[in-house]
Design an enzyme around this catalytic site. Structure first.
Site, PDB file in Angstrom:
ATOM      1  N   ARG A 162      19.276 -44.373 -24.131  1.00  0.00           N
ATOM      2  CA  ARG A 162      21.624 -43.524 -24.528  1.00  0.00           C
ATOM      3  C   ARG A 162      22.412 -44.111 -24.673  1.00  0.00           C
ATOM      4  O   ARG A 162      22.548 -45.561 -24.298  1.00  0.00           O
ATOM      5  CB  ARG A 162      21.220 -42.891 -22.606  1.00  0.00           C
ATOM      6  CG  ARG A 162      20.451 -42.510 -22.432  1.00  0.00           C
ATOM      7  CD  ARG A 162      20.547 -41.439 -21.462  1.00  0.00           C
ATOM      8  NE  ARG A 162      18.262 -40.432 -20.933  1.00  0.00           N
ATOM      9  CZ  ARG A 162      19.184 -39.023 -19.782  1.00  0.00           C
ATOM     10  NH1 ARG A 162      19.875 -39.269 -19.720  1.00  0.00           N
ATOM     11  NH2 ARG A 162      17.630 -38.628 -20.131  1.00  0.00           N
TER      12      ARG A 162
ATOM     13  N   GLU B  35      25.135 -44.152 -24.033  1.00  0.00           N
ATOM     14  CA  GLU B  35      26.775 -44.097 -23.272  1.00  0.00           C
ATOM     15  C   GLU B  35      27.566 -45.201 -23.224  1.00  0.00           C
ATOM     16  O   GLU B  35      26.368 -46.519 -23.034  1.00  0.00           O
ATOM     17  CB  GLU B  35      26.217 -43.370 -22.277  1.00  0.00           C
ATOM     18  CG  GLU B  35      25.636 -41.950 -22.045  1.00  0.00           C
ATOM     19  CD  GLU B  35      24.575 -42.301 -21.099  1.00  0.00           C
ATOM     20  OE1 GLU B  35      24.072 -42.762 -20.494  1.00  0.00           O
ATOM     21  OE2 GLU B  35      24.224 -40.924 -20.259  1.00  0.00           O
TER      22      GLU B  35
ATOM     23  N   ARG C  71      24.562 -48.832 -12.744  1.00  0.00           N
ATOM     24  CA  ARG C  71      24.073 -48.469 -12.015  1.00  0.00           C
ATOM     25  C   ARG C  71      23.601 -47.830 -13.694  1.00  0.00           C
ATOM     26  O   ARG C  71      22.696 -46.916 -13.437  1.00  0.00           O
ATOM     27  CB  ARG C  71      24.223 -47.702 -11.498  1.00  0.00           C
ATOM     28  CG  ARG C  71      25.198 -46.334 -11.615  1.00  0.00           C
ATOM     29  CD  ARG C  71      25.506 -45.839  -9.866  1.00  0.00           C
ATOM     30  NE  ARG C  71      26.171 -45.332 -10.112  1.00  0.00           N
ATOM     31  CZ  ARG C  71      26.647 -43.652  -9.552  1.00  0.00           C
ATOM     32  NH1 ARG C  71      25.971 -43.725  -8.542  1.00  0.00           N
ATOM     33  NH2 ARG C  71      27.899 -42.762  -9.967  1.00  0.00           N
ATOM     34  N   HIS C  72      23.858 -48.354 -14.842  1.00  0.00           N
ATOM     35  CA  HIS C  72      23.741 -47.529 -15.909  1.00  0.00           C
ATOM     36  C   HIS C  72      22.550 -48.366 -16.875  1.00  0.00           C
ATOM     37  O   HIS C  72      22.934 -49.939 -16.929  1.00  0.00           O
ATOM     38  CB  HIS C  72      24.167 -46.686 -16.915  1.00  0.00           C
ATOM     39  CG  HIS C  72      24.943 -45.496 -15.853  1.00  0.00           C
ATOM     40  ND1 HIS C  72      26.263 -44.694 -15.449  1.00  0.00           N
ATOM     41  CD2 HIS C  72      24.555 -44.240 -16.013  1.00  0.00           C
ATOM     42  CE1 HIS C  72      25.974 -44.174 -14.588  1.00  0.00           C
ATOM     43  NE2 HIS C  72      24.988 -43.654 -15.172  1.00  0.00           N
TER      44      HIS C  72
ATOM     45  N   GLU D  39      22.250 -41.059  -7.666  1.00  0.00           N
ATOM     46  CA  GLU D  39      20.931 -39.400  -8.087  1.00  0.00           C
ATOM     47  C   GLU D  39      19.968 -40.688  -8.709  1.00  0.00           C
ATOM     48  O   GLU D  39      19.750 -41.396  -9.287  1.00  0.00           O
ATOM     49  CB  GLU D  39      21.865 -38.972  -9.312  1.00  0.00           C
ATOM     50  CG  GLU D  39      20.845 -38.192 -10.051  1.00  0.00           C
ATOM     51  CD  GLU D  39      21.188 -37.441 -11.193  1.00  0.00           C
ATOM     52  OE1 GLU D  39      22.921 -36.868 -11.231  1.00  0.00           O
ATOM     53  OE2 GLU D  39      20.359 -37.771 -12.148  1.00  0.00           O
TER      54      GLU D  39
ATOM     55  N   SER E 270      16.415 -35.957 -11.458  1.00  0.00           N
ATOM     56  CA  SER E 270      16.674 -34.564 -12.275  1.00  0.00           C
ATOM     57  C   SER E 270      15.168 -33.916 -11.951  1.00  0.00           C
ATOM     58  O   SER E 270      14.146 -34.471 -12.897  1.00  0.00           O
ATOM     59  CB  SER E 270      17.272 -34.908 -13.410  1.00  0.00           C
ATOM     60  OG  SER E 270      18.658 -35.258 -13.422  1.00  0.00           O
TER      61      SER E 270
ATOM     62  N   ARG F 222      16.103 -47.415 -11.484  1.00  0.00           N
ATOM     63  CA  ARG F 222      17.294 -47.301  -9.344  1.00  0.00           C
ATOM     64  C   ARG F 222      16.214 -46.653  -9.109  1.00  0.00           C
ATOM     65  O   ARG F 222      16.995 -46.759  -7.622  1.00  0.00           O
ATOM     66  CB  ARG F 222      17.667 -45.287 -10.114  1.00  0.00           C
ATOM     67  CG  ARG F 222      19.076 -45.557 -11.595  1.00  0.00           C
ATOM     68  CD  ARG F 222      19.711 -44.300 -11.161  1.00  0.00           C
ATOM     69  NE  ARG F 222      20.879 -44.295 -11.944  1.00  0.00           N
ATOM     70  CZ  ARG F 222      21.607 -43.585 -12.143  1.00  0.00           C
ATOM     71  NH1 ARG F 222      21.703 -42.626 -11.475  1.00  0.00           N
ATOM     72  NH2 ARG F 222      22.818 -43.473 -13.306  1.00  0.00           N
TER      73      ARG F 222
HETATM   74  P1  AMO Z   1      18.315 -37.436 -16.070  1.00  0.00           P
HETATM   75  O1  AMO Z   1      19.110 -37.073 -17.579  1.00  0.00           O
HETATM   76  O2  AMO Z   1      19.186 -37.295 -14.935  1.00  0.00           O
HETATM   77  O3  AMO Z   1      17.303 -36.109 -16.404  1.00  0.00           O
HETATM   78  O4  AMO Z   1      17.632 -38.779 -15.868  1.00  0.00           O
HETATM   79  C1  AMO Z   1      16.490 -38.959 -15.272  1.00  0.00           C
HETATM   80  C2  AMO Z   1      16.861 -39.750 -13.750  1.00  0.00           C
HETATM   81  O5  AMO Z   1      16.750 -41.016 -14.773  1.00  0.00           O
HETATM   82  C3  AMO Z   1      17.900 -41.913 -14.737  1.00  0.00           C
HETATM   83  N1  AMO Z   1      18.940 -42.281 -15.428  1.00  0.00           N
HETATM   84  C4  AMO Z   1      19.302 -43.641 -15.849  1.00  0.00           C
HETATM   85  N2  AMO Z   1      18.359 -44.594 -15.936  1.00  0.00           N
HETATM   86  C5  AMO Z   1      19.798 -46.261 -15.492  1.00  0.00           C
HETATM   87  N3  AMO Z   1      20.966 -45.672 -16.809  1.00  0.00           N
HETATM   88  C6  AMO Z   1      20.762 -44.466 -17.105  1.00  0.00           C
HETATM   89  N4  AMO Z   1      21.432 -44.934 -18.156  1.00  0.00           N
HETATM   90  C7  AMO Z   1      20.281 -43.092 -17.568  1.00  0.00           C
HETATM   91  N5  AMO Z   1      20.350 -41.907 -18.008  1.00  0.00           N
HETATM   92  C8  AMO Z   1      19.011 -41.417 -15.858  1.00  0.00           C
HETATM   93  C9  AMO Z   1      18.268 -41.464 -13.437  1.00  0.00           C
HETATM   94  C10 AMO Z   1      18.655 -40.154 -13.779  1.00  0.00           C
HETATM   95  O6  AMO Z   1      19.040 -39.627 -11.933  1.00  0.00           O
HETATM   96  N6  AMO Z   1      15.016 -34.714 -18.518  1.00  0.00           N
HETATM   97  C11 AMO Z   1      15.647 -34.783 -17.487  1.00  0.00           C
HETATM   98  C12 AMO Z   1      14.274 -35.197 -16.252  1.00  0.00           C
HETATM   99  C13 AMO Z   1      13.770 -33.951 -16.337  1.00  0.00           C
HETATM  100  O7  AMO Z   1      14.106 -32.412 -15.909  1.00  0.00           O
HETATM  101  O8  AMO Z   1      12.630 -33.381 -16.081  1.00  0.00           O
HETATM  102  C14 AMO Z   1      16.443 -35.602 -17.505  1.00  0.00           C
HETATM  103  O9  AMO Z   1      16.176 -36.759 -18.462  1.00  0.00           O
HETATM  104  O10 AMO Z   1      17.370 -41.858 -11.894  1.00  0.00           O
END
Ligand code: AMO
Length: 434
Positions: free
Chosen positions: A211, A213, A219-220, A357, A360, A408
């Site tokens: 990602r 971002e 936490r990212h 979180e 999802s 996480r």
């Molecule tokens: P989402 O985008 O919420 O859902 O991602 C799911 C979980 O992945 C972790 N996460 C991350 N951890 C660290 N750094 C990041 N940049 C990051 N982005 C996400 C989090 C988050 O809750 N396709 C959906 C899932 C689904 O519906 O099955 C999805 O990607 O813990």
């Protein structure tokens, strides 16, 4: 292949060859101790410096810290030794010297900042807390895989180079694929859904996601590891059951199999497996409870995403893991199904740790027409996703699923202050190497 005896297995009376890193050398005059460390623990090697051959004594006691030695000798009982036994050496071989100036102290006695530790991960993970974290991370993944097998899942691997993104809102890393635009995948979402429509029905994947971002938070990450689950013939409520079961399986395995590591991390007996039956709050209840805490400067309105401070205020209020359900459809992605009785509400959910979180997920839209309509509503071109939508014309069962961020999960389980502690070689805005 590796015919040395591990330090933890050395029994009195045996003649052994142990090999590992020089943890410490203590010269007491007339007698010197070498503490040798391998992945199973440490062992004391005793040199009677006046009686033994000089060459042997030098090889064992002049080696700099973190050099790699192989020691052959006899194991003797010694109640005063840290592990109750010691090796009386016959021969010592230097396998790899270490420079006397180390970039950090692997024993962790001297604190190093995170950036120095990440630049020198090999040394950082030799001993102490970092080694314990990655051993626990591995145990979590082992337990999760075992749990998935117990509920009838097949492990899959899906492409990380893709033509289209999936998670609206998050940025993609572009790349050139034989002259064509492509991206690093943000989530296996569409592929795992395509596989529940296959004869596999129930699948999981543990893999990297990317990602772009530009956040810079504790936490990212820009490359993370996700545990994805997807199953045919279940709804969002059953998906939440599996989601909770996965977390409990991970905690239970760590509690049972990682006592040593937990002690290194300062947990001792205080590591607690969460109680089953995580509360399920609706989004509306979540907003009301956050507003009632008075922690936010501005009251949240229906339709707002939950800000970090809001998540923390609610987490403190609930005091444990909990789900948030019934999210507004407009803030959930196109693949989440709306509620039949109220299309403003979705069948999406999040699993929250009090701090952040973790997951999802949701019930997916499996009806072709509604799915294509959802793309259009979110301003996405359904044609770009034709490889995905077309399979919904050929018998796509109702299905649901979710994804955990592994880092996480590790971070919240072990109370780590920074997500980078839970990944060997983090990728963030500053870090592309090592
Ligand atoms: P989402 O985008 O919420 O859902 O991602 C799911 C979980 O992945 C972790 N996460 C991350 N951890 C660290 N750094 C990041 N940049 C990051 N982005 C996400 C989090 C988050 O809750 N396709 C959906 C899932 C689904 O519906 O099955 C999805 O990607 O813990």
């Amino acid at each position: 292949m590796d015919d040395r005896t591990h330090t933890a297995d050395a029994e009195p009376g045996e003649r052994v060859t142990v090999a590992g890193w020089v943890h410490e050398v203590r010269d007491l005059g007339g007698i010197a101790f070498l503490i040798l460390r391998d992945r199973t623990g440490k062992i004391q090697v005793k040199f009677a410096t006046d009686e033994m051959d000089d060459e042997l004594v030098d090889a064992g006691t002049n080696a700099s810290r973190e050099s790699v030695l192989s020691v052959t000798g006899t194991v003797e009982e010694e109640p005063r030794a840290p592990t109750g036994v010691e090796v009386v050496p016959e021969s010592v071989e230097l396998l790899a010297p270490a420079e006397p100036e180390l970039p950090l102290d692997p024993s962790g006695k001297v604190d190093a900042d995170l950036s120095t530790r990440l630049d020198n991960r090999t040394l950082d993970v030799r001993a102490g807390e970092s080694k314990a974290i990655f051993e626990i991370r591995a145990e979590i993944l082992r337990a999760v895989r075992e749990y998935f097998r117990s509920v009838g899942c097949t492990e899959i691997n899906t492409p990380k180079i893709v033509a289209t993104g999936t998670e609206g809102g998050t940025e993609l890393f572009p790349l050139t694929y034989f002259g064509q635009e492509a991206f690093m995948n943000q989530s296996p979402q569409l592929f795992k859904q395509l596989m529940v429509g296959s004869g596999l029905e129930r699948v999981f994947e543990v893999g990297p996601i990317f990602r772009a971002e530009e956040h810079n938070t504790p936490r990212h990450l820009n490359e993370a590891t996700m545990i994805d689950f997807e199953s045919a013939f279940i709804d969002h409520n059953e998906a939440m059951d599996v989601c909770e079961g996965t977390l409990l399986a991970a905690y239970e395995a760590v509690a049972e199999n990682c006592q040593e590591q937990l002690e290194v991390l300062g947990y001792g007996d205080s590591f607690a497996v969460p109680d089953a039956g995580f509360p399920r709050l609706t989004y509306e209840e979540a907003i009301e409870r956050i507003n009632a805490t008075g922690e936010l400067e501005e009251q949240l309105l229906w339709g707002d995403d939950l800000p970090t401070e809001g998540e923390k205020a609610l987490g403190a209020d609930v005091g444990g893991h909990y789900f948030i359900t019934d999210w507004p459809s407009e803030i959930k992605p196109f693949y989440i199904q709306d509620r039949d009785d109220d299309p403003q509400l979705s069948k999406g959910f999040d699993l929250m740790h009090p701090e952040m979180e973790l997951v999802s997920g949701g019930q997916r839209e499996h009806r072709y027409d509604a799915l294509v309509e959802g793309f259009e509503q979110q301003g996405l071109d359904p044609e770009a996703f034709e490889y995905y939508t077309k399979m919904f014309k050929y018998g796509m069962p109702p299905h649901a699923g979710w994804a955990y961020g592994v880092e996480r999960l590790v971070m919240t389980m072990l109370g780590l202050g920074n997500i980078r502690e839970a990944v060997l070689f983090p990728r963030d805005r500053q870090r592309l190497s090592p």
